[in-house]
Scaffold this motif. Structure first.
Motif, PDB file in Angstrom:
ATOM      1  N   LEU A 177     -35.339   2.450  28.622  1.00 18.51           N
ATOM      2  CA  LEU A 177     -36.692   2.033  29.173  1.00 18.51           C
ATOM      3  C   LEU A 177     -37.552   3.293  29.111  1.00 18.51           C
ATOM      4  CD1 LEU A 177     -36.363  -1.076  31.209  1.00 18.51           C
ATOM      5  CD2 LEU A 177     -37.224  -1.035  28.852  1.00 18.51           C
ATOM      6  N   ARG A 178     -37.006   4.082  29.743  1.00 22.72           N
ATOM      7  CA  ARG A 178     -37.726   5.502  30.235  1.00 22.72           C
ATOM      8  C   ARG A 178     -38.076   5.994  28.674  1.00 22.72           C
ATOM      9  NH1 ARG A 178     -35.518   8.113  34.396  1.00 22.72           N
ATOM     10  NH2 ARG A 178     -33.545   8.132  33.198  1.00 22.72           N
ATOM     11  N   HIS A 179     -37.108   6.229  27.975  1.00 21.06           N
ATOM     12  CA  HIS A 179     -37.465   6.593  26.173  1.00 21.06           C
ATOM     13  C   HIS A 179     -38.567   5.755  25.606  1.00 21.06           C
ATOM     14  CE1 HIS A 179     -36.728   8.378  22.591  1.00 21.06           C
ATOM     15  NE2 HIS A 179     -36.470   6.979  21.816  1.00 21.06           N
ATOM     16  N   PHE A 180     -38.172   4.407  25.769  1.00 21.29           N
ATOM     17  CA  PHE A 180     -39.184   3.576  25.040  1.00 21.29           C
ATOM     18  C   PHE A 180     -40.614   3.659  25.600  1.00 21.29           C
ATOM     19  CE2 PHE A 180     -40.356  -1.120  23.969  1.00 21.29           C
ATOM     20  CZ  PHE A 180     -40.372  -0.797  22.727  1.00 21.29           C
ATOM     21  N   THR A 181     -40.980   3.976  26.778  1.00 21.02           N
ATOM     22  CA  THR A 181     -42.309   4.212  27.357  1.00 21.02           C
ATOM     23  C   THR A 181     -42.795   5.415  26.808  1.00 21.02           C
ATOM     24  OG1 THR A 181     -41.568   5.474  29.451  1.00 21.02           O
ATOM     25  CG2 THR A 181     -41.838   3.126  29.636  1.00 21.02           C
ATOM     26  N   ARG A 182     -42.215   6.244  26.230  1.00 23.86           N
ATOM     27  CA  ARG A 182     -42.808   7.497  25.444  1.00 23.86           C
ATOM     28  C   ARG A 182     -43.345   6.947  24.047  1.00 23.86           C
ATOM     29  NH1 ARG A 182     -38.444  10.781  28.136  1.00 23.86           N
ATOM     30  NH2 ARG A 182     -37.261  10.259  26.170  1.00 23.86           N
ATOM     31  N   LEU A 183     -42.826   5.845  23.685  1.00 24.33           N
ATOM     32  CA  LEU A 183     -42.990   5.460  22.292  1.00 24.33           C
ATOM     33  C   LEU A 183     -43.952   4.083  22.038  1.00 24.33           C
ATOM     34  CD1 LEU A 183     -39.262   5.585  21.086  1.00 24.33           C
ATOM     35  CD2 LEU A 183     -41.307   7.402  20.792  1.00 24.33           C
ATOM     36  N   TYR A 184     -44.053   3.418  23.111  1.00 25.96           N
ATOM     37  CA  TYR A 184     -44.722   2.134  22.779  1.00 25.96           C
ATOM     38  C   TYR A 184     -46.305   2.263  22.509  1.00 25.96           C
ATOM     39  CZ  TYR A 184     -45.679   1.627  27.946  1.00 25.96           C
ATOM     40  OH  TYR A 184     -45.973   1.772  29.297  1.00 25.96           O
ATOM     41  N   HIS A 185     -46.884   3.291  23.030  1.00 27.86           N
ATOM     42  CA  HIS A 185     -48.224   3.619  22.645  1.00 27.86           C
ATOM     43  C   HIS A 185     -48.400   3.637  21.301  1.00 27.86           C
ATOM     44  CE1 HIS A 185     -46.771   7.847  22.626  1.00 27.86           C
ATOM     45  NE2 HIS A 185     -47.792   7.732  21.703  1.00 27.86           N
ATOM     46  N   ARG A 186     -47.600   4.072  20.531  1.00 26.53           N
ATOM     47  CA  ARG A 186     -47.751   4.085  19.023  1.00 26.53           C
ATOM     48  C   ARG A 186     -48.122   2.623  18.388  1.00 26.53           C
ATOM     49  NH1 ARG A 186     -42.759   8.099  17.187  1.00 26.53           N
ATOM     50  NH2 ARG A 186     -43.365   9.728  18.579  1.00 26.53           N
ATOM     51  N   PHE A 187     -47.783   1.698  19.177  1.00 29.15           N
ATOM     52  CA  PHE A 187     -48.074   0.295  18.603  1.00 29.15           C
ATOM     53  C   PHE A 187     -49.027  -0.502  19.071  1.00 29.15           C
ATOM     54  CE2 PHE A 187     -43.423   1.693  18.390  1.00 29.15           C
ATOM     55  CZ  PHE A 187     -42.898   1.475  16.992  1.00 29.15           C
ATOM     56  N   ASP A 188     -50.154   0.212  19.676  1.00 25.41           N
ATOM     57  CA  ASP A 188     -51.226  -0.236  20.184  1.00 25.41           C
ATOM     58  C   ASP A 188     -52.080  -0.445  19.040  1.00 25.41           C
ATOM     59  OD1 ASP A 188     -50.505  -0.245  22.781  1.00 25.41           O
ATOM     60  OD2 ASP A 188     -51.478   1.770  23.291  1.00 25.41           O
ATOM     61  N   LEU A 189     -52.833  -1.500  18.920  1.00 23.63           N
ATOM     62  CA  LEU A 189     -53.966  -1.628  17.968  1.00 23.63           C
ATOM     63  C   LEU A 189     -54.920  -0.630  17.559  1.00 23.63           C
ATOM     64  CD1 LEU A 189     -55.064  -3.843  16.102  1.00 23.63           C
ATOM     65  CD2 LEU A 189     -56.560  -4.666  17.790  1.00 23.63           C
TER      66      LEU A 189
ATOM     67  N   GLU B   9     -57.035   2.908  20.477  1.00 13.15           N
ATOM     68  CA  GLU B   9     -56.865   3.432  21.844  1.00 13.15           C
ATOM     69  C   GLU B   9     -57.636   2.451  22.774  1.00 13.15           C
ATOM     70  OE1 GLU B   9     -58.261   7.217  21.932  1.00 13.15           O
ATOM     71  OE2 GLU B   9     -56.868   8.229  20.403  1.00 13.15           O
ATOM     72  N   ALA B  10     -58.607   1.799  22.355  1.00 16.21           N
ATOM     73  CA  ALA B  10     -59.574   0.947  23.249  1.00 16.21           C
ATOM     74  C   ALA B  10     -58.768  -0.246  23.669  1.00 16.21           C
ATOM     75  CB  ALA B  10     -60.811   0.577  22.632  1.00 16.21           C
ATOM     76  N   THR B  11     -57.798  -0.532  22.724  1.00 16.73           N
ATOM     77  CA  THR B  11     -56.973  -1.859  22.963  1.00 16.73           C
ATOM     78  C   THR B  11     -55.577  -1.470  23.289  1.00 16.73           C
ATOM     79  OG1 THR B  11     -58.450  -2.870  21.538  1.00 16.73           O
ATOM     80  CG2 THR B  11     -56.670  -4.168  22.037  1.00 16.73           C
ATOM     81  N   PRO B  12     -55.163  -0.969  24.545  1.00 20.08           N
ATOM     82  CA  PRO B  12     -53.635  -0.588  24.671  1.00 20.08           C
ATOM     83  C   PRO B  12     -52.860  -1.858  25.199  1.00 20.08           C
ATOM     84  CG  PRO B  12     -55.087  -0.047  26.518  1.00 20.08           C
ATOM     85  CD  PRO B  12     -56.143  -0.965  25.498  1.00 20.08           C
ATOM     86  N   GLY B  13     -52.509  -2.703  24.223  1.00 20.62           N
ATOM     87  CA  GLY B  13     -51.824  -3.715  24.316  1.00 20.62           C
ATOM     88  C   GLY B  13     -51.036  -4.262  23.337  1.00 20.62           C
ATOM     89  N   ASN B  14     -49.858  -4.370  23.507  1.00 18.66           N
ATOM     90  CA  ASN B  14     -48.636  -4.653  22.407  1.00 18.66           C
ATOM     91  C   ASN B  14     -47.604  -5.603  23.292  1.00 18.66           C
ATOM     92  OD1 ASN B  14     -46.822  -2.918  23.426  1.00 18.66           O
ATOM     93  ND2 ASN B  14     -47.824  -1.115  22.327  1.00 18.66           N
ATOM     94  N   GLY B  15     -46.712  -6.329  22.499  1.00 16.55           N
ATOM     95  CA  GLY B  15     -45.614  -6.733  23.138  1.00 16.55           C
ATOM     96  C   GLY B  15     -44.526  -5.793  23.758  1.00 16.55           C
ATOM     97  N   TYR B  16     -44.541  -4.653  23.126  1.00 13.68           N
ATOM     98  CA  TYR B  16     -43.449  -3.691  23.835  1.00 13.68           C
ATOM     99  C   TYR B  16     -43.895  -3.296  25.033  1.00 13.68           C
ATOM    100  CZ  TYR B  16     -42.099  -3.471  18.901  1.00 13.68           C
ATOM    101  OH  TYR B  16     -41.489  -3.790  17.705  1.00 13.68           O
ATOM    102  N   ARG B  17     -45.223  -2.993  25.140  1.00 15.19           N
ATOM    103  CA  ARG B  17     -45.753  -2.511  26.564  1.00 15.19           C
ATOM    104  C   ARG B  17     -45.621  -3.742  27.617  1.00 15.19           C
ATOM    105  NH1 ARG B  17     -49.468   1.486  27.367  1.00 15.19           N
ATOM    106  NH2 ARG B  17     -50.308   1.297  25.308  1.00 15.19           N
ATOM    107  N   SER B  18     -45.891  -4.782  27.284  1.00  9.40           N
ATOM    108  CA  SER B  18     -45.736  -5.962  28.149  1.00  9.40           C
ATOM    109  C   SER B  18     -44.062  -6.312  28.264  1.00  9.40           C
ATOM    110  CB  SER B  18     -46.151  -7.376  27.530  1.00  9.40           C
ATOM    111  OG  SER B  18     -47.465  -7.166  27.228  1.00  9.40           O
TER     112      SER B  18
END
Length: 73
Positions: free
Chosen positions: A47-59, A61-70
């Motif tokens: 999970l620590r590794h994944f938190t460094r990557l999940y921002h790449r899947f945001d729609l 910068e203004a919409t920082p939401g995705n299933g991975y982050r959740s």
């Protein structure tokens, strides 16, 4: 990290408590909490590794939401 530290502490405390009961049910609960502790220990680095990557899947910068982050949250 604090979440996993709390999980480890609570799992250890509960495993010890139920192990002292000396009953079959107590041993089963103790084993379940030991397994939970082990799963948390193994899941934390992934999970620590994944938190460094999940921002790449945001729609964007203004919409920082995705299933991975959740999922991680």
């Amino acid at each position: 990290r604090p979440l996993f530290q709390s999980l480890q502490t609570l799992a250890d405390d509960n495993a010890s408590f139920f192990q002292r009961s000396g009953t079959e049910v107590g041993r089963r609960f103790a084993a379940a909490f030991a397994a939970l502790r082990e799963h948390g220990r193994r899941l934390e680095p992934a999970l620590r590794h994944f938190t460094r990557l999940y921002h790449r899947f945001d729609l964007d910068e203004a919409t920082p939401g995705n299933g991975y982050r959740s999922l991680v949250q």
